[in-house]
Design an enzyme around this catalytic site. Structure first.
Site, PDB file in Angstrom:
ATOM      1  N   ARG A  84       0.960  -1.156  -0.090  1.00  0.00           N
ATOM      2  CA  ARG A  84      -0.015  -0.040  -0.037  1.00  0.00           C
ATOM      3  C   ARG A  84       0.827   1.115  -0.112  1.00  0.00           C
ATOM      4  O   ARG A  84       0.593   2.270  -0.904  1.00  0.00           O
ATOM      5  CB  ARG A  84      -0.742   0.029   1.266  1.00  0.00           C
ATOM      6  CG  ARG A  84      -1.984  -0.956   1.205  1.00  0.00           C
ATOM      7  CD  ARG A  84      -2.564  -1.272   2.458  1.00  0.00           C
ATOM      8  NE  ARG A  84      -3.710  -2.574   2.276  1.00  0.00           N
ATOM      9  CZ  ARG A  84      -4.111  -3.137   3.137  1.00  0.00           C
ATOM     10  NH1 ARG A  84      -3.901  -3.100   4.318  1.00  0.00           N
ATOM     11  NH2 ARG A  84      -5.104  -4.242   2.877  1.00  0.00           N
TER      12      ARG A  84
ATOM     13  N   PHE B  82      -6.319  -2.009  -6.292  1.00  0.00           N
ATOM     14  CA  PHE B  82      -4.966  -2.714  -5.741  1.00  0.00           C
ATOM     15  C   PHE B  82      -4.771  -2.625  -4.357  1.00  0.00           C
ATOM     16  O   PHE B  82      -5.242  -1.930  -3.800  1.00  0.00           O
ATOM     17  CB  PHE B  82      -3.897  -2.026  -6.608  1.00  0.00           C
ATOM     18  CG  PHE B  82      -3.128  -2.658  -7.653  1.00  0.00           C
ATOM     19  CD1 PHE B  82      -3.814  -3.940  -8.026  1.00  0.00           C
ATOM     20  CD2 PHE B  82      -2.580  -1.882  -8.602  1.00  0.00           C
ATOM     21  CE1 PHE B  82      -2.978  -4.270  -9.208  1.00  0.00           C
ATOM     22  CE2 PHE B  82      -2.178  -2.583  -9.779  1.00  0.00           C
ATOM     23  CZ  PHE B  82      -2.351  -3.591 -10.059  1.00  0.00           C
ATOM     24  N   GLU B  83      -4.267  -3.678  -3.735  1.00  0.00           N
ATOM     25  CA  GLU B  83      -3.696  -3.883  -2.356  1.00  0.00           C
ATOM     26  C   GLU B  83      -4.954  -3.415  -1.358  1.00  0.00           C
ATOM     27  O   GLU B  83      -4.701  -3.080  -0.363  1.00  0.00           O
ATOM     28  CB  GLU B  83      -2.482  -2.705  -2.228  1.00  0.00           C
ATOM     29  CG  GLU B  83      -1.554  -2.755  -3.357  1.00  0.00           C
ATOM     30  CD  GLU B  83      -0.710  -3.964  -3.030  1.00  0.00           C
ATOM     31  OE1 GLU B  83      -0.840  -4.870  -2.336  1.00  0.00           O
ATOM     32  OE2 GLU B  83       0.188  -4.043  -4.163  1.00  0.00           O
ATOM     33  N   GLY B  84      -5.827  -4.133  -1.812  1.00  0.00           N
ATOM     34  CA  GLY B  84      -7.143  -3.838  -0.771  1.00  0.00           C
ATOM     35  C   GLY B  84      -7.809  -2.604  -1.334  1.00  0.00           C
ATOM     36  O   GLY B  84      -7.550  -1.637  -1.485  1.00  0.00           O
TER      37      GLY B  84
END
Length: 597
Positions: free
Chosen positions: A263, A401-403
């Protein structure tokens, strides 16, 4: 002066000091030289072949990945003992930002060096590290990270890929599938998450030639077309048992700690993308003429450039502040200890909340910047010949992306509250003290003459916004208690408040640091202007957001009382935003690029 306080989430309850933040103005000559090396690599090697990379030429991407390995780019986060450079996080953040104009190739590198390689760096055994890290650092091997499944995206622990230990204990038998795996088309090594016996979430290192492991066709994506994205399938795939990463049932420690880094690094990439969009847009605005004048001379176009530059300045301030915090946390880890990798991951997790804040703010700021960039380009912005069109399409994935940003918004207040309940920060105490303060009659302040500190009024705004957050957040916790997590609209509003607080404080600390170190700097007014623009907008958002939340928490006379307190806290003299934007845009238009300080 009291010793400065460190720790994740502390920005809510304590005021940080300018000397606590790392800023781009602190970069060393060595860091700048490394960035210049990456910049030259992108300009000389990647951009001339950009169109070929976008056609998904695996061979070309892998060749360039190995060239990136030759200049040390792939080994920046790998310890020196295993053939890497072992750089600090501030430096690797600068490299990630500088690589961003490489577009899809930057994503391939980022997935390899970050979420692909770092699980082995932090959680691998000495044998894992010795076997794979040197080759990952050079690009001889390329890595991928495999978490998402058809039925589990944000709910990572809902994974259904199953692993069963063979009767002789020599292999884990994997069955299941993964989806949307970056680098899948050419990766050699895959970090795969599966549940041992359908229950214990765990991680495995899987090699490409593993029998029973197959890779599906390429997905046809909206953007980032030059990166490989394919599904994976496991049908009785036999993974040697010594390729279990970490412990059985502890895969969540790996997955979530690595996502923290992912993140944060994503935010750095967004920052690089914003700067490129500003450069493209300012240059175009200076060339494009309408009604006999360049469009840069029109105030509405100039205002867009000012807003774009301000968002980039704030993002840059946040990103490098966070990098400095993580480096400080990592500096407390004893090196050479058996648990060094795990402890390093925990040190990064100290700032998990800030990593999520960076991800949400930067991805949404980049979307805003590239959207305005397309608007400045007009019809040309919709044509593939102009790179701003690519940036617009490529940017959209960052909010997923990334959560997803929605998941991260839920995580931000939840993490803060969890830390408070563990006694790791005095959130409840600060909220209670504020309630007592607000019950007292307001004190009228008299004018004290001309202000000497150009950031004094901005500091007052930040202080007021912290009080607003504590007031509204404290009421929400009082009413809902631990059930607050079910009130997602309120939680998201509190998250937005925290994001604005961290963003404003980061920009303000950077500006104050310049004011203290170089009060005569010609760049100081530019920094103050951008911080003021953001502060003005943040205060407006705080008012709207807080009124909505208060209306859901209180009714009647109680609501009117709370609204009157809110109005008192947010009573500021408005800045002349139009004049400030004209000053900021003049700098950007003159430089035809992003202008920091």
């Amino acid at each position: 002066m009291a010793n400065p306080v460190w720790g994740g989430g502390r920005f809510i309850v304590d005021d940080a000091l300018p000397e606590q933040v790392v800023t781009p103005e602190d970069f060393t000559e060595e860091q700048l030289m490394l960035a210049d090396t990456v910049r030259a690599f992108v300009e000389r090697e990647i951009k001339p072949r950009d169109a070929d990379i976008e056609k998904l030429d695996y061979e070309l991407t892998v060749r360039f990945m190995r060239k990136a390995g030759e200049i040390g780019l792939l080994g920046a986060d790998v310890p020196e003992a295993y053939g890497g450079l072992g750089l600090d996080k501030t430096t690797t953040t600068l490299l990630a930002e500088t690589l961003a104009p490489a577009s899809s190739f930057a994503l391939s590198v980022g997935a390899h060096t970050g979420i692909g390689t770092l699980p082995i760096v932090f959680f691998g055994t000495p044998e894992h590290k010795a076997r794979w890290l040197p080759k990952l650092a050079t690009g001889e091997l390329i890595a991928a990270y495999c978490l998402t499944e058809p039925g589990s995206g944000s709910d990572a622990l809902g994974a259904r890929t199953n692993a069963v230990l063979s009767e002789d204990g020599r292999h884990y038998i994997l069955n299941g599938s993964k989806l949307y795996i970056t680098n899948a088309g050419f990766a050699d090594l895959f970090i795969v998450y599966a549940k041992v016996d359908g229950t214990h979430f765990s991680a495995f290192i899987v090699e490409r030639d593993t029998p029973g492991f197959t890779i599906g066709p390429e997905e046809h994506k909206m953007g980032i077309k030059g990166s490989s994205t394919r599904p994976l399938f496991f049908e009785d795939a036999r993974i040697p048992s010594d390729q279990l990463l970490g412990e059985v049932g502890k895969g969540h420690l790996i997955a979530f700690n690595i996502l923290n880094i992912g993140r944060f690094k994503l935010a750095a990439g967004c920052l690089g993308g914003m700067k490129e969009a500003i450069q493209l847009s300012a240059s175009y605005a200076n060339q494009r003429k309408q009604f006999g004048k360049t469009i840069a001379s029109f105030p509405l176009i100039a205002a867009k450039l000012a807003n774009m530059n301000t968002l980039a300045y704030v993002t840059e301030s946040m990103v490098y502040r966070t990098a400095g915090l993580i480096d400080h946390s990592l500096g407390q880890v004893d090196s050479g200890q058996p648990e060094e990798g795990l402890n390093a991951a925990k040190a990064i997790a100290e700032y998990a909340l800030e990593c999520s804040i960076n991800k949400v703010f930067a991805s949404e700021a980049m979307d805003s910047v590239v959207d305005e960039g397309v608007q400045i380009h007009g019809g040309c912005g919709y044509i593939q010949e102009y790179k701003i069109e690519r940036l617009y399409r490529d940017s959209r994935i960052n909010r997923i992306f990334e959560g997803t940003n929605e998941i991260n918004r839920l995580l931000i207040p939840a993490t803060l509250l969890k830390r408070a309940l563990k006694g790791e920060l005095p959130l409840i105490e600060r909220a209670q003290a504020l309630q007592r303060e607000l019950l007292k009659p307001p004190q009228l302040s008299s004018p004290s003459g001309a202000r000497q500190d150009p950031t004094e009024s901005l500091t007052s705004i930040l202080s007021a916004l912290k009080k607003v957050f504590l007031m509204v957040g404290g009421l929400a916790v009082q009413k809902h208690g631990l059930r607050l997590e079910r009130e997602q609209e309120i939680v998201a509003a509190l998250a937005d408040g925290m994001i604005d607080l961290y963003a404003l404080e980061s920009a303000l600390l950077r500006t104050r640091k310049l004011a203290q170190s170089a009060p005569e700097s010609p760049h100081l007014q530019h920094a103050v202007d951008m911080t003021a623009l953001f502060a003005e907008d943040a205060a407006e958002r705080a008012g709207r957001r807080s009124r909505t939340v208060l209306a859901s928490l209180e009714k009647g006379e109680s609501l009117r009382l709370q609204l009157s307190v809110l109005k008192r806290l947010l009573r500021f003299d408005p800045a002349d935003a139009s004049l400030i934007r004209r000053r900021v845009s003049a700098c950007v238009i003159s430089a035809e690029s992003y202008v920091g300080i």
